[in-house]
Design an enzyme around this catalytic site. Structure first.
Site, PDB file in Angstrom:
ATOM      1  N   PRO A   2      31.970-102.697  44.603  1.00 53.50           N
ATOM      2  CA  PRO A   2      31.597-101.352  43.973  1.00 53.50           C
ATOM      3  C   PRO A   2      31.966-100.284  44.887  1.00 53.50           C
ATOM      4  O   PRO A   2      32.117-100.153  46.047  1.00 53.50           O
ATOM      5  CB  PRO A   2      29.909-101.466  44.281  1.00 53.50           C
ATOM      6  CG  PRO A   2      29.566-102.993  44.628  1.00 53.50           C
ATOM      7  CD  PRO A   2      30.793-103.334  44.935  1.00 53.50           C
ATOM      8  N   GLU A   3      32.283 -99.123  44.168  1.00 54.74           N
ATOM      9  CA  GLU A   3      32.632 -97.962  44.991  1.00 54.74           C
ATOM     10  C   GLU A   3      31.877 -96.764  44.526  1.00 54.74           C
ATOM     11  O   GLU A   3      30.786 -97.092  44.050  1.00 54.74           O
ATOM     12  CB  GLU A   3      34.256 -97.803  44.651  1.00 54.74           C
ATOM     13  CG  GLU A   3      34.999 -98.765  44.907  1.00 54.74           C
ATOM     14  CD  GLU A   3      36.641 -98.752  44.610  1.00 54.74           C
ATOM     15  OE1 GLU A   3      36.979 -97.504  44.509  1.00 54.74           O
ATOM     16  OE2 GLU A   3      37.508 -99.471  44.138  1.00 54.74           O
TER      17      GLU A   3
END
Ligand code: ZN
Length: 288
Positions: A2-3
């Site tokens: 996840p960013e």
């Protein structure tokens, strides 16, 4: 992994579900779920009311009335899910937080156990454990001019600098590749050989691509990222280069290539993102 857009999607989902609720109980099911730097034992949260859910870069925190923060990093595969209490525990359930009211609870699930939780006291702006992280592009106080100047001091390749969480936070492999493609910059270009104009444009493109991703709930590229209700994001359908090796570039039709980068890869268009006049080094392996 996840960013920024994915972590922000989780943050807003958590805020909707738990702000104003009082924590009844906490249970930890795997020792690796707790960061050894945690300043307090988890039981300290019991009886505390949640007042906000914050984020900087890929760090999340649940702040309580007693100025405590449950800080979290999702790592590769960490998930926060709001689940009905009666629902069977997930195989990779690492922690559970229940509340004094309501029929649901908060679960932290992490298949690869690179994610972690910790309790941290308050810093001046963010919890102490997240204070070494630079501001991210969604932060209203983000100062493009200052960040451009700090990038210009770096001799390393621009992609490495984009991923440096002490320069700016929240960008990982997917959005670095997408931003560089949009800005027509080769990932191996030496950061200090770019112009101020190129760098401001790169940061603008990074903000744009991550805002578009946020609008559709993020990118669920490896299917491990989901929002707090267990739903996937849809931005992977819009990616221009990441994971598209061999497919035609949306701008010029040239096949996208994948080159080695650290232990991972970079995806780029070899025509739009021309080989830099000043390279920061590294070997190119086309179609590795
Ligand atoms: Zn192209």
């Amino acid at each position: 992994m996840p960013e920024l857009p994915e972590v922000e999607t989780v943050r807003s989902g958590l805020a909707n579900a738990i702000v104003g609720r009082t924590i009844r109980n906490t249970s930890i099911f795997h020792h690796r779920a707790i960061n050894p730097k945690s300043e307090f034992d988890f039981a300290i949260l019991e009886g505390q009311k949640v007042i906000s859910v914050g984020r900087r870069g890929k760090f999340l925190w649940i702040r309580t009335q007693g100025s405590l923060n449950l800080v979290a990093h999702l790592g590769m595969s960490g998930q926060f899910l709001i689940q009905p209490k009666r629902k069977t525990d997930e195989v990779h359930l690492r922690a559970r937080i229940s509340f004094t009211k309501g029929t649901d609870e908060l679960r932290f699930i992490d298949q690869r156990t690179f994610g972690w939780l910790a309790i941290s006291g308050d810093g001046p702006e963010v919890p102490l454990m997240a204070s070494h992280i630079a501001r991210d592009l969604f932060d209203p106080e983000f100062n493009t001019k200052l960040v451009v100047e700090s990038i210009l001091l770096k001799k390393s390749e621009i992609k490495r600098v984009l991923l440096d969480q002490k320069v700016l936070s929240g960008i990982g492999n997917i959005y670095a590749d997408e931003s560089l493609w949009r800005a027509r910059i080769h990932p191996q270009t030496a950061a200090n050989s770019l112009t101020r104009r190129q760098l401001s444009n790169l940061l603008r493109q990074a903000t744009a691509v991550m805002s578009e991703a946020l609008a559709v709930g993020g990118t669920s590229f490896d299917e491990l990222y989901v929002n707090v209700n267990g739903q996937s994001g849809y931005f992977d359908r819009t990616l221009a280069v990441y994971g598209r090796e061999g497919e035609p570039c949306d701008r010029c039709g040239t096949p996208i290539i994948r080159i080695s980068f650290a232990n991972r890869s970079s995806h780029l268009c070899p025509k739009c993102q021309i080989w830099p006049a000043i390279s920061a080094g590294g070997t190119i392996f086309e179609n590795r």
